[in-house]
Design a protein around this motif. Sequence first.
Motif, PDB file in Angstrom:
ATOM      1  N   ASN A  62      38.716  48.018  37.869  1.00 15.87           N
ATOM      2  CA  ASN A  62      37.960  46.959  38.532  1.00 15.87           C
ATOM      3  C   ASN A  62      36.661  46.599  37.821  1.00 15.87           C
ATOM      4  O   ASN A  62      36.306  45.425  37.720  1.00 15.87           O
ATOM      5  N   GLY A  63      35.949  47.602  37.328  1.00 11.47           N
ATOM      6  CA  GLY A  63      34.713  47.332  36.624  1.00 11.47           C
ATOM      7  C   GLY A  63      34.920  46.458  35.404  1.00 11.47           C
ATOM      8  O   GLY A  63      34.092  45.596  35.088  1.00 11.47           O
ATOM      9  N   MET A  64      36.053  46.648  34.710  1.00  9.65           N
ATOM     10  CA  MET A  64      36.324  45.860  33.507  1.00  9.65           C
ATOM     11  C   MET A  64      36.785  44.448  33.861  1.00  9.65           C
ATOM     12  O   MET A  64      36.583  43.518  33.075  1.00  9.65           O
ATOM     13  N   VAL A  65      37.384  44.272  35.020  1.00  7.10           N
ATOM     14  CA  VAL A  65      37.701  42.911  35.484  1.00  7.10           C
ATOM     15  C   VAL A  65      36.398  42.133  35.653  1.00  7.10           C
ATOM     16  O   VAL A  65      36.246  41.011  35.166  1.00  7.10           O
ATOM     17  N   ASP A  66      35.447  42.759  36.338  1.00  5.86           N
ATOM     18  CA  ASP A  66      34.118  42.173  36.540  1.00  5.86           C
ATOM     19  C   ASP A  66      33.471  41.855  35.192  1.00  5.86           C
ATOM     20  O   ASP A  66      32.955  40.743  34.963  1.00  5.86           O
TER      21      ASP A  66
ATOM     22  N   LYS B  52      38.858  35.105  29.676  1.00  2.00           N
ATOM     23  CA  LYS B  52      39.976  34.939  30.615  1.00  2.00           C
ATOM     24  C   LYS B  52      41.096  35.885  30.174  1.00  2.00           C
ATOM     25  O   LYS B  52      41.761  35.668  29.171  1.00  2.00           O
ATOM     26  N   VAL B  53      41.276  36.961  30.931  1.00  2.04           N
ATOM     27  CA  VAL B  53      42.315  37.927  30.588  1.00  2.04           C
ATOM     28  C   VAL B  53      43.671  37.421  31.052  1.00  2.04           C
ATOM     29  O   VAL B  53      43.759  36.530  31.908  1.00  2.04           O
ATOM     30  N   VAL B  54      44.746  37.981  30.492  1.00  8.79           N
ATOM     31  CA  VAL B  54      46.090  37.565  30.911  1.00  8.79           C
ATOM     32  C   VAL B  54      46.622  38.433  32.042  1.00  8.79           C
ATOM     33  O   VAL B  54      47.502  38.009  32.792  1.00  8.79           O
ATOM     34  N   GLY B  55      46.077  39.655  32.169  1.00 10.71           N
ATOM     35  CA  GLY B  55      46.528  40.541  33.224  1.00 10.71           C
ATOM     36  C   GLY B  55      45.423  41.489  33.647  1.00 10.71           C
ATOM     37  O   GLY B  55      44.590  41.888  32.834  1.00 10.71           O
ATOM     38  N   ALA B  56      45.400  41.835  34.947  1.00 12.60           N
ATOM     39  CA  ALA B  56      44.372  42.733  35.468  1.00 12.60           C
ATOM     40  C   ALA B  56      44.894  43.454  36.695  1.00 12.60           C
ATOM     41  O   ALA B  56      45.748  42.929  37.417  1.00 12.60           O
ATOM     42  N   VAL B  57      44.385  44.660  36.926  1.00 12.04           N
ATOM     43  CA  VAL B  57      44.731  45.365  38.160  1.00 12.04           C
ATOM     44  C   VAL B  57      44.058  44.650  39.327  1.00 12.04           C
ATOM     45  O   VAL B  57      43.029  43.997  39.162  1.00 12.04           O
ATOM     46  N   GLU B  58      44.645  44.809  40.500  1.00  8.88           N
ATOM     47  CA  GLU B  58      44.116  44.112  41.657  1.00  8.88           C
ATOM     48  C   GLU B  58      42.873  44.803  42.210  1.00  8.88           C
ATOM     49  O   GLU B  58      42.607  45.979  41.920  1.00  8.88           O
ATOM     50  N   SER B  59      42.115  44.087  42.998  1.00  9.22           N
ATOM     51  CA  SER B  59      40.907  44.612  43.607  1.00  9.22           C
ATOM     52  C   SER B  59      41.244  45.659  44.670  1.00  9.22           C
ATOM     53  O   SER B  59      42.332  45.653  45.244  1.00  9.22           O
ATOM     54  N   TRP B  60      40.275  46.536  44.928  1.00 11.31           N
ATOM     55  CA  TRP B  60      40.467  47.541  45.974  1.00 11.31           C
ATOM     56  C   TRP B  60      40.428  46.899  47.361  1.00 11.31           C
ATOM     57  O   TRP B  60      41.013  47.415  48.312  1.00 11.31           O
TER      58      TRP B  60
ATOM     59  N   VAL C 249      45.850  34.663  36.333  1.00 10.24           N
ATOM     60  CA  VAL C 249      45.886  36.017  35.779  1.00 10.24           C
ATOM     61  C   VAL C 249      46.982  36.830  36.484  1.00 10.24           C
ATOM     62  O   VAL C 249      47.110  36.792  37.709  1.00 10.24           O
ATOM     63  N   LYS C 250      47.780  37.557  35.711  1.00 10.19           N
ATOM     64  CA  LYS C 250      48.862  38.363  36.253  1.00 10.19           C
ATOM     65  C   LYS C 250      48.314  39.593  36.972  1.00 10.19           C
ATOM     66  O   LYS C 250      47.516  40.351  36.426  1.00 10.19           O
ATOM     67  N   ASN C 251      48.746  39.790  38.224  1.00  9.51           N
ATOM     68  CA  ASN C 251      48.360  40.963  39.010  1.00  9.51           C
ATOM     69  C   ASN C 251      49.194  42.157  38.547  1.00  9.51           C
ATOM     70  O   ASN C 251      50.419  42.159  38.676  1.00  9.51           O
ATOM     71  N   LEU C 252      48.524  43.186  38.051  1.00  6.81           N
ATOM     72  CA  LEU C 252      49.215  44.362  37.516  1.00  6.81           C
ATOM     73  C   LEU C 252      49.245  45.534  38.484  1.00  6.81           C
ATOM     74  O   LEU C 252      49.568  46.658  38.103  1.00  6.81           O
ATOM     75  N   GLY C 253      48.904  45.274  39.753  1.00  6.52           N
ATOM     76  CA  GLY C 253      49.011  46.320  40.764  1.00  6.52           C
ATOM     77  C   GLY C 253      47.800  47.230  40.819  1.00  6.52           C
ATOM     78  O   GLY C 253      46.704  46.875  40.399  1.00  6.52           O
TER      79      GLY C 253
ATOM     80  N   GLY D  75      55.495  42.899  29.405  1.00  4.66           N
ATOM     81  CA  GLY D  75      55.927  41.509  29.482  1.00  4.66           C
ATOM     82  C   GLY D  75      54.848  40.515  29.091  1.00  4.66           C
ATOM     83  O   GLY D  75      55.146  39.406  28.644  1.00  4.66           O
ATOM     84  N   LEU D  76      53.595  40.905  29.229  1.00  5.14           N
ATOM     85  CA  LEU D  76      52.481  40.007  28.877  1.00  5.14           C
ATOM     86  C   LEU D  76      52.221  39.961  27.374  1.00  5.14           C
ATOM     87  O   LEU D  76      51.475  39.101  26.899  1.00  5.14           O
ATOM     88  N   LYS D  77      52.801  40.896  26.628  1.00  3.39           N
ATOM     89  CA  LYS D  77      52.621  40.976  25.170  1.00  3.39           C
ATOM     90  C   LYS D  77      51.132  40.929  24.795  1.00  3.39           C
ATOM     91  O   LYS D  77      50.683  40.062  24.025  1.00  3.39           O
TER      92      LYS D  77
END
Length: 338
Positions: free
Chosen positions: A79-83, A91-99, A115-119, A131-133
């Motif tokens: 989450n910190g790196m998403v921020d 603009k990232v292509v994929g990120a884990v979801e927020s808590w 952005v792709k939700n990576l869970g 899949g996001l390569k």
Amino acid sequence: MKVLRIMLVVIIALAVTACGTGNTGGTGTANNGGDANKTGASSPSPTASAAAATEKTIKHAMGNATLKKKPERVVVLFNGMVDISVALGVKVVGAVESWDQKPWYNFLRASMDGVKNLGDEAQPNIEAIIGLKPDLIIGTKTRHEKIYPQLESIAPTIITDEVFNWKENLKIAANALYKEAEADKILSDWDKRVAEFKSKVGSSLATTEVSIIRFEKDGSARVYVTGFAGTVFDELGLARPKAQMVDGKTVINVTSKEQMALLDGDYIFDITQISDADGSAEKAQAQTDWQASPLWKNLKGVKNGKYFKVDVVTWNLSAGALAAKALLDDLYKYFNIK
């Protein structure tokens, strides 16, 4: 005959000139030209020079990662790196979801479209990452140490030491994302505001103790000794009550209201998570029950009107550069700094 003699002179002159040029080329200019060609062969082409200028090797918590060029398809796994990626304008292509406030914290959501939700941060979706390569993955040791070999086999992977040290995480991300100038500006602005906070709070800073608390769905309370807000408090010079400073403890669980004094401080900040998170109703009830106790009213932070409910997202969960700025904005408000 006169014309023929003139033509003969011209022909002879041209022949001599041609021979002279050939001889000079063999002994002078041609050699210089040969040296120039040799130098050209050993020097990189403009394209090769540009590539060399952008290639970099980054040392991280679990090794080294070599980037051939500026990453274009970045995946971030905490989450910190998403921020931080949003703060740097990436603009990232994929990120884990927020808590909380899933899939993305409200204050970041406008920047996360597409952005792709990576869970879950603790168990990101490896197949989705493949899949996001991606051409860069950024994770953290406390969450992704075990899956680092898998991540590294997908793309160059950078692993930070921990999730809450937002300044170090910002620096390593800026290096990997070729955003050093943006990070320098963020840190410069931050340092100025920290200095201003210390200056305006003045001498009282040395004697001010702050407490971060949270109420749990099992009816207990919790005191945060370290964590994201704790790193900010340390930098600002805000101390914790001595009763909370237990060796080896990052949090203190308080199960009985007879231990209420452990929650106290000159300022009490409550990060109880009451929104769309699981167990919110139970946490709200625990908060109400503890605050109904006469012992609660005896806490100096409560008696002096210095108990504040704060945003758990920016005070604990997001843990990046933007969250840090929001937290500091709050402290300016709570300490009445104009």
